[in-house]
Structure formats: structure tokens, C-alpha cells
Design a protein around this motif. Structure first.
Motif, PDB file in Angstrom:
ATOM      1  N   GLN A 143       0.814  -1.292  -0.123  1.00  0.00           N
ATOM      2  CA  GLN A 143      -0.104  -0.040   0.113  1.00  0.00           C
ATOM      3  C   GLN A 143       0.781   0.967   0.061  1.00  0.00           C
ATOM      4  N   HIS A 144       1.877   1.099   0.509  1.00  0.00           N
ATOM      5  CA  HIS A 144       2.823   2.155   0.622  1.00  0.00           C
ATOM      6  C   HIS A 144       3.547   2.311  -0.780  1.00  0.00           C
ATOM      7  N   ASP A 145       3.703   1.608  -1.483  1.00  0.00           N
ATOM      8  CA  ASP A 145       4.201   1.756  -2.702  1.00  0.00           C
ATOM      9  C   ASP A 145       3.156   2.385  -3.798  1.00  0.00           C
ATOM     10  N   VAL A 146       1.968   2.100  -3.338  1.00  0.00           N
ATOM     11  CA  VAL A 146       0.921   2.600  -4.236  1.00  0.00           C
ATOM     12  C   VAL A 146       0.755   4.121  -4.038  1.00  0.00           C
ATOM     13  N   ALA A 147       0.607   4.247  -2.713  1.00  0.00           N
ATOM     14  CA  ALA A 147       0.508   5.613  -2.042  1.00  0.00           C
ATOM     15  C   ALA A 147       1.611   6.447  -2.786  1.00  0.00           C
ATOM     16  N   LEU A 148       2.723   6.042  -2.965  1.00  0.00           N
ATOM     17  CA  LEU A 148       3.942   6.949  -3.686  1.00  0.00           C
ATOM     18  C   LEU A 148       3.732   7.120  -4.908  1.00  0.00           C
ATOM     19  N   PHE A 149       3.002   6.170  -5.459  1.00  0.00           N
ATOM     20  CA  PHE A 149       2.821   6.306  -7.141  1.00  0.00           C
ATOM     21  C   PHE A 149       1.812   7.365  -7.200  1.00  0.00           C
ATOM     22  N   VAL A 150       0.816   7.087  -6.425  1.00  0.00           N
ATOM     23  CA  VAL A 150      -0.485   8.166  -6.516  1.00  0.00           C
ATOM     24  C   VAL A 150       0.081   9.559  -6.315  1.00  0.00           C
ATOM     25  N   SER A 151       0.614   9.703  -5.322  1.00  0.00           N
ATOM     26  CA  SER A 151       1.159  11.128  -5.047  1.00  0.00           C
ATOM     27  C   SER A 151       2.155  11.627  -6.371  1.00  0.00           C
ATOM     28  N   SER A 152       3.013  10.924  -6.867  1.00  0.00           N
ATOM     29  CA  SER A 152       3.788  11.152  -8.059  1.00  0.00           C
ATOM     30  C   SER A 152       3.156  11.661  -9.223  1.00  0.00           C
ATOM     31  N   ILE A 153       1.545  11.108  -9.521  1.00  0.00           N
ATOM     32  CA  ILE A 153       0.915  11.340 -10.599  1.00  0.00           C
ATOM     33  C   ILE A 153      -0.269  12.213 -10.261  1.00  0.00           C
ATOM     34  N   LYS A 154      -0.465  12.624  -9.182  1.00  0.00           N
ATOM     35  CA  LYS A 154      -1.679  13.250  -8.769  1.00  0.00           C
ATOM     36  C   LYS A 154      -1.737  14.532  -9.233  1.00  0.00           C
ATOM     37  N   SER A 155      -0.601  15.512  -9.407  1.00  0.00           N
ATOM     38  CA  SER A 155      -0.768  16.757 -10.066  1.00  0.00           C
ATOM     39  C   SER A 155      -0.814  16.852 -11.489  1.00  0.00           C
ATOM     40  N   LYS A 156      -0.798  15.661 -12.297  1.00  0.00           N
ATOM     41  CA  LYS A 156      -0.922  15.578 -13.570  1.00  0.00           C
ATOM     42  C   LYS A 156      -2.268  15.311 -13.997  1.00  0.00           C
ATOM     43  N   TYR A 157      -3.118  15.074 -12.980  1.00  0.00           N
ATOM     44  CA  TYR A 157      -4.465  14.790 -13.474  1.00  0.00           C
ATOM     45  C   TYR A 157      -5.587  15.467 -12.667  1.00  0.00           C
ATOM     46  N   ALA A 158      -6.779  15.668 -13.302  1.00  0.00           N
ATOM     47  CA  ALA A 158      -8.056  16.055 -12.418  1.00  0.00           C
ATOM     48  C   ALA A 158      -8.516  14.855 -11.504  1.00  0.00           C
ATOM     49  N   PRO A 159      -9.030  15.003 -10.597  1.00  0.00           N
ATOM     50  CA  PRO A 159      -9.511  13.712  -9.608  1.00  0.00           C
ATOM     51  C   PRO A 159     -10.136  12.726 -10.504  1.00  0.00           C
ATOM     52  N   ILE A 160     -10.985  12.977 -11.535  1.00  0.00           N
ATOM     53  CA  ILE A 160     -11.881  12.078 -12.007  1.00  0.00           C
ATOM     54  C   ILE A 160     -10.731  11.319 -13.154  1.00  0.00           C
ATOM     55  N   SER A 161      -9.895  12.011 -13.692  1.00  0.00           N
ATOM     56  CA  SER A 161      -8.882  11.188 -14.349  1.00  0.00           C
ATOM     57  C   SER A 161      -7.938  10.365 -13.708  1.00  0.00           C
ATOM     58  N   LEU A 162      -7.620  11.029 -12.439  1.00  0.00           N
ATOM     59  CA  LEU A 162      -6.889  10.180 -11.717  1.00  0.00           C
ATOM     60  C   LEU A 162      -7.409   8.807 -11.259  1.00  0.00           C
ATOM     61  N   LYS A 163      -8.677   8.945 -10.909  1.00  0.00           N
ATOM     62  CA  LYS A 163      -9.494   7.748 -10.472  1.00  0.00           C
ATOM     63  C   LYS A 163      -9.583   6.697 -11.561  1.00  0.00           C
ATOM     64  N   GLN A 164      -9.949   7.234 -12.575  1.00  0.00           N
ATOM     65  CA  GLN A 164      -9.988   6.234 -13.940  1.00  0.00           C
ATOM     66  C   GLN A 164      -8.586   5.517 -14.134  1.00  0.00           C
ATOM     67  N   ARG A 165      -7.451   6.324 -14.069  1.00  0.00           N
ATOM     68  CA  ARG A 165      -6.192   5.686 -14.256  1.00  0.00           C
ATOM     69  C   ARG A 165      -5.864   4.520 -13.116  1.00  0.00           C
ATOM     70  N   LEU A 166      -6.345   4.814 -11.951  1.00  0.00           N
ATOM     71  CA  LEU A 166      -6.293   3.749 -10.730  1.00  0.00           C
ATOM     72  C   LEU A 166      -7.377   2.631 -11.069  1.00  0.00           C
ATOM     73  N   ILE A 167      -8.326   2.928 -11.654  1.00  0.00           N
ATOM     74  CA  ILE A 167      -9.252   1.724 -11.880  1.00  0.00           C
ATOM     75  C   ILE A 167      -8.683   0.833 -12.929  1.00  0.00           C
ATOM     76  N   LEU A 168      -7.799   1.416 -13.849  1.00  0.00           N
ATOM     77  CA  LEU A 168      -7.258   0.555 -14.854  1.00  0.00           C
ATOM     78  C   LEU A 168      -6.248  -0.281 -14.223  1.00  0.00           C
ATOM     79  N   LEU A 169      -5.398   0.197 -13.101  1.00  0.00           N
ATOM     80  CA  LEU A 169      -4.406  -0.658 -12.364  1.00  0.00           C
ATOM     81  C   LEU A 169      -5.055  -1.677 -11.784  1.00  0.00           C
ATOM     82  N   ALA A 170      -6.248  -1.401 -11.137  1.00  0.00           N
ATOM     83  CA  ALA A 170      -6.871  -2.237 -10.242  1.00  0.00           C
ATOM     84  C   ALA A 170      -7.390  -3.550 -11.173  1.00  0.00           C
TER      85      ALA A 170
END
Length: 382
Positions: A143-170
Motif C-alpha cells: 500500500q505504501h508503494d501504491v501511495a507513493l505512485f499516486v502522489s507522483s501522478i496526482k498533480s498531472k490529472y484532475a480527480p476524475i482522470s486520476l480515479k480512472q487511471r487507478l481503476i485501470l491498475l486495479a
């Protein structure tokens, strides 16, 4: 001499993140997961298992429970090598990295998705490659690895787009059947704030747009009128051929769309519909239908008779028209929402509007609920 028994061939296949064996025996199809990951060493081990199954089938010693062909707890396979095969050292199957796994997932999706749908997958893979997470073993991701990755791309996407990318990974982890899918918790953690929808065009704005285009870009007047008058998607209107129009131009069949990346393909919902045109649109088509029109000819084209390209239309026709009228910019795709909105406001039943526009009933109620039953605050304190 007796007839030689036919050797059953056992095939090794990739199934998600692992390998499986497939063969026919006594007229029935059999599949078996020996417990091996998809990598070079795993494939070598799988070939050994496949050969052992073939030999047992030939000798009549086949174990239908498959227990003797399972991978041992230490990571090896408890089967002897095939006859005359050179022995090799048993290496425990290594885990795929996050980068390797998502590349495999992307390769799988390429077989079933259109190019336009693959763009977000490719963009996400680039983030993975250039991040610290890319070389980590996918099966041991924390979970820590995942949290670091999310933090690294969070500024590049709007919340809806970020959520869509994480759905792809899941979805990738589910596809690979990996345990501890930490991406699902990351998806739930992203909260998408409500966003005010862009305003549709008013009736006055629609009339002004049609008038300006008829004056400045007359060739595209029918195309724009058809957009506002039917609520069809842009790609659906661009894809229309004369074979899709009834002989008297009273109805049209909508079952295809055109996109820049994929060309002609089925509609967004993969469903067709037939629309009955009003007298004005029927007269439009009757007037523009050329003598000797062929079934495969396009209804709407550029001035040179070529297919309309959306980006070119936006830059050369749509944007200059709105600027000339001093109308706040909204994409031409808003003609669809404009049509639906004014249909509902005129009193048409939602199910009738859905039949015309191709929206599902769920989408209709989700996005236009305020128009279907818009309560008004009463005068309480007078």
C-alpha cells in the motif's frame, strides 16, 4: 503389426499472469493450471509438465486429478524430465515487475479495444516506466508503494482522470489474479468533487449560429443543422452514408461512427437505432441528395468532397463562428446535449428522447434529472 497409438498434444497457453495446459482426451477438452507464472523459466517448466502429461496419456497412466502435475511447494515441478531431454536447473519463477505486468495487460487490451480507448493505457504505462514503482515486483506491491505512485501522478490529472487511471491498475491486478490488490483502496480514496456542467446553447444562440454559418460557411450549414436537429454524436453524423437513409429521406439508420484513430466502427453503445426525421430535416436531405448518389457516398463532406475531420472543422468553422457571434466557447459536441435539453423542456417523455439520441435510460436520468423534475422552492414566509 498393431496400429500405433496417437499421441495427444498438450499445449501451453498464457492465461493472465500464469500459464495453463490445454488438451483433448477422450473427446473432452481439458485445461489445467500447474501453478507456474508466465516468464522464461515458467514456460520451460510448463513444457516439462506438458511432456509428462503426453507420456502418461500414451502409457495409460494419466492422473485425472492433476495432482502429480502440480508445482511443488519449493517452486519446482514434481515430474521427471522427458526422455533424452537435457536436464536444467530448477529456478523458482520470479515475479513480474509492475512495468512488465502492465505491458502484458496493455497487449491483451490491444486485442479487444479500439485505439481511441487505448490512449489512457499507453499514457499510464509511461508514468509507470518513469516512476520508482516500475521495477518493483507486482505480486509484492505494498500500500505504501501504491501511495507513493499516486502522489507522483496526482498533480498531472484532475480527480476524475486520476480515479480512472487507478481503476485501470486495479483491473490489471484482477486480470492477473494477484492477491492484495492495493489499487482498489486507492480508487476508493480518490474523491471526485462535483463539477458544474457546461451550459447548453439557448434557442437564440442556435439560431444565431445557424445564421452565421449559412452566411460564412454555407457548405457546413446542413451538417450543423443536422447536429442540432437530431442530437446525434459528431462521429455518427460524419459516418452517415446514403444507404443509411430511407428512399424518401424520412428516416435514417444510426449504427456506425467515425473517429480519428479508429476510422469507421460501431456506435459508442454498440447499438443501432432508427430516427424519424421532422419535415425540415427531411427537406434538407431531399434537397442535398445528389442525382445518382451511390449507397456508399457520404452525406456530409468537406468542400472538396472528403470526410469531415473534427479538429479541422473545429478550427476552421466552429470556433470562428462562435467568436464572430461573441458566444462563449463550447465544443460542437454540445449540440447533442442542447438537443436533449430542449426536447425534455418541450415536454417529451425521457424514453422518447433516449430513443432519438441513443442515450441509455440510466444516463438520461443521471445527467438530465434536473430537467425531468426540477422542483421550485416555495414561498414559505410571506
Amino acid at each position: 503389426m498393431g496400429r500405433r497409438r496417437k499421441v495427444t498434444q498438450v499445449h501451453v497457453e498464457v492465461a493472465g499472469f500464469s500459464l495453463r495446459l490445454r488438451f483433448r482426451h477422450r473427446g473432452k477438452q481439458h485445461t489445467f493450471h500447474p501453478g507456474l507464472r508466465d516468464c522464461d523459466e515458467g514456460r520451460k517448466e510448463a513444457q516439462v509438465v506438458a511432456k509428462r502429461v503426453e507420456l502418461d496419456l500414451l502409457a495409460g497412466n494419466f492422473d485425472p486429478t492433476f495432482r502429480k502435475y502440480k508445482v511443488s511447494a519449493g517452486g519446482g515441478v514434481d515430474v521427471p524430465p522427458p526422455i533424452n531431454a537435457a536436464p536444467f536447473s530448477r529456478i523458482k519463477t520470479p515475479s513480474k515487475t509492475v512495468e512488465d505486468l502492465f505491458e502484458s495487460f496493455l497487449a491483451y487490451k490491444r486485442e479487444i479495444l479500439y485505439k481511441s480507448s487505448l490512449q489512457r493505457y499507453s499514457a499510464l504505462l509511461k508514468h509507470i516506466v518513469f516512476s520508482d514503482i516500475g521495477k518493483l515486483p507486482a505480486s509484492a506491491l505494498s500500500q505504501h508503494d501504491v501511495a507513493l505512485f499516486v502522489s507522483s501522478i496526482k498533480s498531472k490529472y484532475a480527480p476524475i482522470s486520476l480515479k480512472q487511471r487507478l481503476i485501470l491498475l486495479a483491473a490489471c491486478w484482477d486480470w492477473a489474479e494477484l492477491p492484495n490488490n492495493s489499487w482498489k483502496a486507492a480508487v476508493e480514496a480518490v474523491k471526485v468533487p462535483p463539477k458544474m456542467r457546461a451550459k447548453v446553447f439557448t434557442q437564440q444562440e442556435v439560431q444565431a449560429i445557424l445564421g452565421e454559418i449559412e452566411r460564412t460557411f454555407p457548405h457546413y450549414w446542413g451538417f450543423v443543422l443536422f447536429l442540432f436537429g437530431t442530437g446525434c454524436r459528431l462521429g455518427e453524423v460524419i459516418a452517415l452514408l446514403w444507404k443509411h437513409v430511407s428512399e424518401d429521406c424520412s428516416t435514417i439508420w444510426i449504427g456506425e461512427a467515425v473517429t480519428a484513430l479508429d476510422g469507421r466502427k460501431p456506435t459508442k453503445t454498440n447499438q443501432a437505432r432508427i430516427i424519424t426525421l421532422n419535415p425540415g430535416l427531411r427537406e434538407l436531405l431531399l434537397g442535398m441528395k445528389p442525382i445518382g448518389a451511390r449507397p456508399e457516398d457520404l452525406l456530409f463532406t468537406t468542400e472538396r468532397g472528403r470526410p469531415i475531420m473534427l479538429n479541422n472543422f473545429r478550427l476552421r468553422v466552429w470556433k470562428p463562428t462562435l467568436q464572430a457571434l461573441d458566444i462563449p466557447y463550447r465544443p460542437a459536441s454540445k449540440a447533442r446535449a442542447t438537443f436533449v435539453t430542449h426536447c425534455l423542456q418541450s415536454g417529451m417523455a425521457p424514453i422518447e428522447v433516449s430513443a432519438l439520441s441513443g442515450h441509455s435510460t440510466q444516463v438520461m436520468y443521471q445527467h438530465y434529472a434536473g430537467l425531468l423534475s426540477a422542483p421550485q422552492i416555495p414561498e414559505l414566509y410571506q
